[in-house]
Design a protein around this motif. Structure first.
Motif, mmCIF file in Angstrom:
data_model
loop_
_atom_site.group_PDB
_atom_site.id
_atom_site.type_symbol
_atom_site.label_atom_id
_atom_site.label_comp_id
_atom_site.label_asym_id
_atom_site.label_seq_id
_atom_site.Cartn_x
_atom_site.Cartn_y
_atom_site.Cartn_z
ATOM 1 N N GLU A 17 18.634 21.039 -0.081
ATOM 2 C CA GLU A 17 18.704 20.375 1.231
ATOM 3 C C GLU A 17 20.143 20.103 1.644
ATOM 4 N N GLN A 18 20.972 19.652 0.694
ATOM 5 C CA GLN A 18 22.366 19.389 1.023
ATOM 6 C C GLN A 18 23.107 20.681 1.315
ATOM 7 N N ASN A 19 22.801 21.740 0.561
ATOM 8 C CA ASN A 19 23.412 23.044 0.838
ATOM 9 C C ASN A 19 23.061 23.500 2.249
ATOM 10 N N PHE A 20 21.770 23.411 2.590
ATOM 11 C CA PHE A 20 21.331 23.834 3.922
ATOM 12 C C PHE A 20 22.055 23.032 4.989
ATOM 13 N N ASP A 21 22.117 21.713 4.811
ATOM 14 C CA ASP A 21 22.787 20.840 5.778
ATOM 15 C C ASP A 21 24.253 21.225 5.922
ATOM 16 N N TYR A 22 24.893 21.500 4.802
ATOM 17 C CA TYR A 22 26.298 21.911 4.828
ATOM 18 C C TYR A 22 26.487 23.186 5.659
ATOM 19 N N PHE A 23 25.675 24.205 5.369
ATOM 20 C CA PHE A 23 25.822 25.476 6.077
ATOM 21 C C PHE A 23 25.455 25.337 7.555
ATOM 22 N N PHE A 24 24.452 24.539 7.841
ATOM 23 C CA PHE A 24 24.074 24.331 9.238
ATOM 24 C C PHE A 24 25.239 23.691 9.999
ATOM 25 N N ARG A 25 25.812 22.622 9.447
ATOM 26 C CA ARG A 25 26.934 21.954 10.121
ATOM 27 C C ARG A 25 28.149 22.862 10.226
ATOM 28 N N GLN A 26 28.389 23.665 9.178
ATOM 29 C CA GLN A 26 29.562 24.536 9.167
ATOM 30 C C GLN A 26 29.460 25.682 10.182
ATOM 31 N N TYR A 27 28.260 26.278 10.306
ATOM 32 C CA TYR A 27 28.174 27.563 11.001
ATOM 33 C C TYR A 27 27.301 27.593 12.250
ATOM 34 N N TYR A 28 26.539 26.571 12.537
ATOM 35 C CA TYR A 28 25.608 26.638 13.671
ATOM 36 C C TYR A 28 26.320 26.955 14.985
ATOM 37 N N VAL A 29 27.340 26.194 15.315
ATOM 38 C CA VAL A 29 28.034 26.385 16.603
ATOM 39 C C VAL A 29 28.675 27.775 16.665
ATOM 40 N N ALA A 30 29.336 28.164 15.584
ATOM 41 C CA ALA A 30 29.994 29.479 15.564
ATOM 42 C C ALA A 30 28.975 30.608 15.677
ATOM 43 N N ASN A 40 21.448 28.858 -2.227
ATOM 44 C CA ASN A 40 22.175 28.399 -3.410
ATOM 45 C C ASN A 40 23.260 29.376 -3.869
ATOM 46 N N GLU A 41 23.568 30.367 -3.048
ATOM 47 C CA GLU A 41 24.578 31.363 -3.407
ATOM 48 C C GLU A 41 25.987 30.872 -3.061
ATOM 49 N N LYS A 42 26.961 31.715 -3.352
ATOM 50 C CA LYS A 42 28.352 31.397 -3.034
ATOM 51 C C LYS A 42 28.512 31.270 -1.517
ATOM 52 N N VAL A 43 29.467 30.456 -1.123
ATOM 53 C CA VAL A 43 29.701 30.171 0.295
ATOM 54 C C VAL A 43 29.960 31.448 1.081
ATOM 55 N N ASP A 44 30.808 32.336 0.570
ATOM 56 C CA ASP A 44 31.133 33.573 1.296
ATOM 57 C C ASP A 44 29.912 34.476 1.447
ATOM 58 N N ILE A 45 29.057 34.507 0.433
ATOM 59 C CA ILE A 45 27.841 35.325 0.495
ATOM 60 C C ILE A 45 26.900 34.764 1.559
ATOM 61 N N VAL A 46 26.755 33.456 1.590
ATOM 62 C CA VAL A 46 25.877 32.826 2.580
ATOM 63 C C VAL A 46 26.412 33.059 3.984
ATOM 64 N N LYS A 47 27.703 32.894 4.160
ATOM 65 C CA LYS A 47 28.314 33.114 5.481
ATOM 66 C C LYS A 47 28.051 34.544 5.956
ATOM 67 N N SER A 48 28.276 35.501 5.088
ATOM 68 C CA SER A 48 28.028 36.906 5.430
ATOM 69 C C SER A 48 26.557 37.139 5.756
ATOM 70 N N PHE A 49 25.670 36.554 4.945
ATOM 71 C CA PHE A 49 24.227 36.667 5.161
ATOM 72 C C PHE A 49 23.837 36.126 6.537
ATOM 73 N N LEU A 50 24.347 34.945 6.883
ATOM 74 C CA LEU A 50 24.000 34.318 8.166
ATOM 75 C C LEU A 50 24.481 35.167 9.347
ATOM 76 N N TYR A 51 25.722 35.625 9.292
ATOM 77 C CA TYR A 51 26.248 36.436 10.397
ATOM 78 C C TYR A 51 25.492 37.769 10.522
ATOM 79 N N THR A 52 25.169 38.377 9.392
ATOM 80 C CA THR A 52 24.414 39.642 9.420
ATOM 81 C C THR A 52 23.019 39.418 9.988
ATOM 82 N N MET A 53 22.359 38.347 9.560
ATOM 83 C CA MET A 53 21.014 38.063 10.046
ATOM 84 C C MET A 53 21.032 37.800 11.556
ATOM 85 N N VAL A 54 22.001 37.026 12.034
ATOM 86 C CA VAL A 54 22.096 36.746 13.476
ATOM 87 C C VAL A 54 22.393 38.030 14.244
ATOM 88 N N ARG A 55 23.302 38.844 13.739
ATOM 89 C CA ARG A 55 23.624 40.108 14.419
ATOM 90 C C ARG A 55 22.384 40.999 14.520
#
Length: 195
Positions: free
Chosen positions: A21-34, A67-82
């Motif tokens: 839950e904390q990981n999800f919250d972190y990634f949501f706050r970090q990347y939602y707007v971008a 629960n993966e590394k930050v860079d992997i999650v960031k890449s995953f999120l951008y790829t999924m949105v694209r």
């Protein structure tokens, strides 16, 4: 705490070990707007871009990658949105082409109501999504992306005859599942989209 709102123990190349839950919250706050800005830059529709990003975060929530590394999650999120934006754009092009076809056939659809059309298209898209994966992929590639049997066969490592047979079966299933009046619209659209 770092100035970029990261969690103290989190480094850009490390796994966040603070719980799902904390990981999800972190990634949501970090990347939602971008991610919303990124999606809007592709589809040029602010509200739909937000919907796409929210849908991606819902999928992300149910995925172990949280629960993966930050860079992997960031890449995953951008790829999924694209990818979702590309799907959205293809659907919009198909809807625009469909409306154009219907306008050309105005005498056949003289009293066609936009709301009825939208609902019928929704039912068609919903049924396509429920097809077995191979049939769904073939229909999308053939009708939405405009690819030929040979191209699809090469991409899916099969023969053009197998692609044609799967497409025929998919249309038969759609005709059986859709109400008769929507089945007629489907046949009309597929005949014109496949040209």
């Amino acid at each position: 705490m770092n100035s970029d709102n990261s969690i103290p123990s989190a480094k850009k190349d490390n796994v966040l070990n603070i719980g799902v839950e904390q990981n999800f919250d972190y990634f949501f706050r970090q990347y939602y707007v971008a991610l919303c800005f990124f999606a809007n830059s592709i589809i040029h529709n602010d509200e739909d871009a937000k919907d796409i990003v929210q849908d991606c975060f819902i999928k992300f929530w149910s995925n172990d990658i949280v629960n993966e590394k930050v860079d992997i999650v960031k890449s995953f999120l951008y790829t999924m949105v694209r990818n979702r934006c590309i799907d959205y754009t293809r659907k919009q092009k198909t809807i625009t082409k469909t409306k154009s076809i219907l306008l050309k056939s105005e005498e056949e659809f003289e009293h066609f109501d936009e709301l009825v059309f939208a609902e019928m298209m929704r039912q068609i898209f919903d049924q396509i999504e429920e097809l077995p994966e191979t049939m769904k992929t073939i229909l999308k590639k053939y009708y939405f992306e405009g690819k030929k049997y040979k191209e699809i066969a090469a991409e899916m490592n099969t023969t053009p005859d197998a692609v044609r047979m799967q497409k025929t079966r998919a249309i038969k299933i759609l005709k059986q599942k859709l109400p008769p009046h929507i089945g007629l619209l489907l046949m009309f659209l597929l005949q014109n989209l496949g040209q």
